[in-house]
Design an enzyme around this catalytic site. Structure first.
Site, PDB file in Angstrom:
ATOM      1  N   ASP A 253     -16.898 -53.652  83.041  1.00  0.00           N
ATOM      2  CA  ASP A 253     -18.091 -52.935  83.484  1.00  0.00           C
ATOM      3  C   ASP A 253     -19.225 -53.125  82.474  1.00  0.00           C
ATOM      4  O   ASP A 253     -19.036 -52.928  81.269  1.00  0.00           O
ATOM      5  CB  ASP A 253     -17.749 -51.444  83.630  1.00  0.00           C
ATOM      6  CG  ASP A 253     -18.857 -50.654  84.278  1.00  0.00           C
ATOM      7  OD1 ASP A 253     -19.168 -50.927  85.437  1.00  0.00           O
ATOM      8  OD2 ASP A 253     -19.399 -49.749  83.603  1.00  0.00           O
TER       9      ASP A 253
ATOM     10  N   GLU B 278     -18.962 -58.054  85.025  1.00  0.00           N
ATOM     11  CA  GLU B 278     -19.891 -57.443  85.971  1.00  0.00           C
ATOM     12  C   GLU B 278     -21.290 -57.563  85.363  1.00  0.00           C
ATOM     13  O   GLU B 278     -21.895 -56.584  84.936  1.00  0.00           O
ATOM     14  CB  GLU B 278     -19.523 -55.976  86.220  1.00  0.00           C
ATOM     15  CG  GLU B 278     -20.342 -55.343  87.328  1.00  0.00           C
ATOM     16  CD  GLU B 278     -20.998 -54.031  86.911  1.00  0.00           C
ATOM     17  OE1 GLU B 278     -21.513 -53.326  87.789  1.00  0.00           O
ATOM     18  OE2 GLU B 278     -21.006 -53.715  85.705  1.00  0.00           O
TER      19      GLU B 278
END
Length: 655
Positions: A384, A413
């Protein structure tokens, strides 16, 4: 040091060798260089190809001219296992090829034996220099040398053995390698095949609990989530990706639809990690125990699925690190810990980590967390917001993990600036999210995929059609056919693609006009879905997704990007492209309708000769979905509303 021969413009090399390039086991890697020397003498070149470890295999791969006018030489290397492979290009003068080429030109010019005395003797001496090899080859080469010196024989008989194919093979087996010049050694990190190609499905385990008798959602567990895995396996997915499964903080917990205050019973955001129940090495009590998670991983593995775990390096205010390691967080002038912000957005429930105060301690703890989950069966991490952490941290962490666990994969990401996205890929990330989600037009898709295909040596794309954070405008406004079209594009253009749960049910309600947040976002509330009822009622994209994944497994060409080629088709809503599999026999040409709610037809023109084509450039192909046989090239491809949104044609690339 500059050698006698020039070895320039070597590929693949990333940032002058600062980072290794990337490949997967079994992938055909084109290696090339511009190789030249002064004058007109012939050259030869080869790749010294070495496998991982001090005892790695060593092969010499001959190179050949791919563009003689540009002095470009190429060869193909195929790594057989994960790890760090190396290659080095060697080039040398080839006196035999020089002699043979010169003699042939003079023979074609009609020169008699008397005028070729020096050439014939030079050839004989070269053959004697080549002769110390294989015994049979030695006898042949010495006999050919004797024939060149036989002044009583006809000229054709004197030169015949020297120009024979057997002589060429024998000489090539033991080249003289004059003026040998060695290039620099370069690295290629080789992953397992799933690093290049796979189908991902993102699901929230906590939303799998169904509803009670009053219709209220029940909190799901690893056990209820495991019960949904057979559906994903039947659809042909390779990876099931879980958002954070850790305890969720109570302080500043967000309510439904990102409300600043949570109501009683609100479950909060899984990305606000940490509570009295533990931190990044614990699981949310509502999901079960660590043993339950390991059982979930085992069920997935038996079904042919791998579990990808979200690696979100951030904390809720209740995370144990906040009190045990306060130096890992940034303090504001008033003494409070700084929460995450991306103005105008504010995330009061999340504390970012500070990598500057105690980098050694923080790095080691985060490495421990990753290895903790590796020991429990996780071999894939979706990271993330990696662009908010230092690049050198990722380079260190990924390299350290892979040194001992080379099968571990990391997906970035990285919805961020192009330079940052590419920089993270170079630093070691296995795959990257991309801007595909926002590319919808023919021209921009062609331009973007051409860019990605040119970056395959360091950046592997993962085309997610949607995410819990991103509901693109075309899904908010689009019909089921638009969902089908986007799935077709992602699954056929990219070696790896992904779906966030609910896409197959055509979920597209936005929180607000002009935004990309889902209404009733699963990030903040339970969202159970009845997939079986939707499929039974024909209100599901499951069948089409299953077809796409089946074709991806049947035709390896769809699982690569190096051979991507776009083809002209006379309609702005039609995108045509082909791929071939250099390791097998299959070739695929896809035509996808970008506006499937309107009729579209266009004449398809093949862009240059395709492998397996007829002499006139056309190709006999089969529609992989309908079984229809067609001849491609100068043909019109038609689409109508309510019909297929894509045509996927296949044929043998070997003719």
């Amino acid at each position: 040091m500059i050698g006698r021969l020039g070895i320039d413009e070597v590929t693949p090399v990333i940032d002058d060798g600062r980072y290794p390039s990337k490949a997967v086991a079994g992938e055909h890697i084109p290696i090339g260089a511009t190789i030249w020397r002064e004058g007109h003498e012939a050259l030869a070149a080869a790749i010294v190809w070495r496998g991982p470890g001090p005892d790695g295999s060593r092969d010499l791969l001959p190179m050949s001219p791919s563009d003689p006018g540009a002095d470009r030489w190429t060869a193909t290397a195929v790594p057989t296992r994960p790890g760090m492979w190396t290659y080095r290009i060697e080039a040398w003068g080839d006196p035999w090829a020089t002699w043979r080429r010169g003699l042939t030109a003079k023979l074609d010019d009609g020169r008699p034996a008397e005028a070729l005395a020096n050439e014939l003797e030079s050839g004989a001496r070269l053959l004697e220099r080549h002769a110390p090899g294989d015994e049979d080859d030695r006898a042949w080469l010495l006999a050919a040398a004797g024939a060149l010196r036989d002044e009583g024989a006809k000229l054709a008989d004197r030169v015949g053995p020297a120009l024979d194919d057997r002589t060429t093979r024998a000489v090539s087996a033991a080249p003289l390698r004059e003026l040998l010049t060695r290039g620099k050694e370069h690295e290629i990190w080789v992953d397992r095949p799933l690093a290049l190609a796979g189908a991902w499905y993102e699901m929230f385990p906590r939303s799998t609990g169904g509803r009670d008798q009053s219709g209220q959602p029940l909190h799901g567990s690893f056990a209820t989530a495991a019960a949904q895995l057979p559906r994903l396996a039947r659809m042909g997915f390779d990876v099931v990706y879980l958002p954070p499964i850790h305890p969720i903080g109570e302080t500043h917990r967000k309510g439904r639809d990102n409300a600043l205050s949570a109501a009683p019973g609100d479950v909060g955001s899984p990305w606000a990690i940490g509570s009295a129940a533990g931190g990044h090495d614990a699981v949310h009590p509502g999901l079960g125990t660590l043993a339950d998670f390991e059982s979930f991983v085992g069920v997935a593995r038996r079904l042919g699925l791998e579990v990808a775990l979200d690696l979100a390096l951030q904390c809720s205010p209740d995370h144990p690190w906040v009190t045990s390691h306060p130096q890992w967080f940034t303090r504001r002038p008033d003494g409070t810990v700084a929460f995450a912000e991306n103005p105008p957005k504010a995330y009061q429930d999340i504390y970012p980590l500070d990598f500057d105060n105690d980098p050694v301690g923080l790095y080691e703890e985060l490495l421990r967390v990753v290895l903790f989950w590796v020991e429990r069966g996780v071999r894939i991490f979706r990271v993330d917001n990696p662009h908010t952490k230092p690049r050198d941290f990722w380079h260190w962490l990924i390299r350290t993990v892979k040194n001992s666990q080379p099968d571990v994969l990391f997906l970035a990401e990285a919805f961020t600036r192009p330079a940052v996205l590419k920089g993270l890929a170079k630093a070691g990330f296995t795959q990257s999210y991309t801007y595909f989600t926002w590319r919808t037009g023919k021209e921009e898709l062609t331009e973007y995929l051409t860019e990605l295909a040119g970056s395959v040596d360091f950046l592997r794309p993962n085309f997610f059609v949607n995410t819990p954070d991103i509901l693109p405008a075309h899904l908010q406004q689009g019909s089921p056919a638009v969902f089908a079209s986007r799935a077709a594009l992602a699954a056929t253009l990219s070696p790896t693609w992904g779906v966030y749960s609910g896409f197959e049910l055509y979920e597209g309600e936005a929180l607000e006009v002009g935004g990309e947040e889902y209404a009733h976002s699963e990030k903040y509330e339970l969202r159970p879905r009845d997939f079986a009822a939707a499929a039974a009622g024909g209100d599901s994209l499951e069948a089409w997704i299953t077809t796409l994944n089946r074709l991806r497994r049947a035709f390896p060409a769809l699982r690569g990007l190096r051979t991507l080629r776009f083809h002209p088709i006379a309609h702005d809503a039609l995108l045509a492209f082909s791929k071939t599999d250099p390791a097998g026999d299959d070739a695929v040409l896809c035509v996808v309708c970008l506006d499937p709610d309107r009729e579209a037809a266009g004449r398809l023109v093949l862009n240059g000769p395709l492998p397996g084509a007829h002499p006139d450039g056309t190709v006999d192909a089969v529609d992989a979905v309908t079984g229809e046989r067609v001849r491609l090239g100068g043909t019109t491809v038609r689409f109508a509303p309510g019909g297929p949104v894509a045509r996927i044609f296949t044929w043998s690339n070997r003719g």
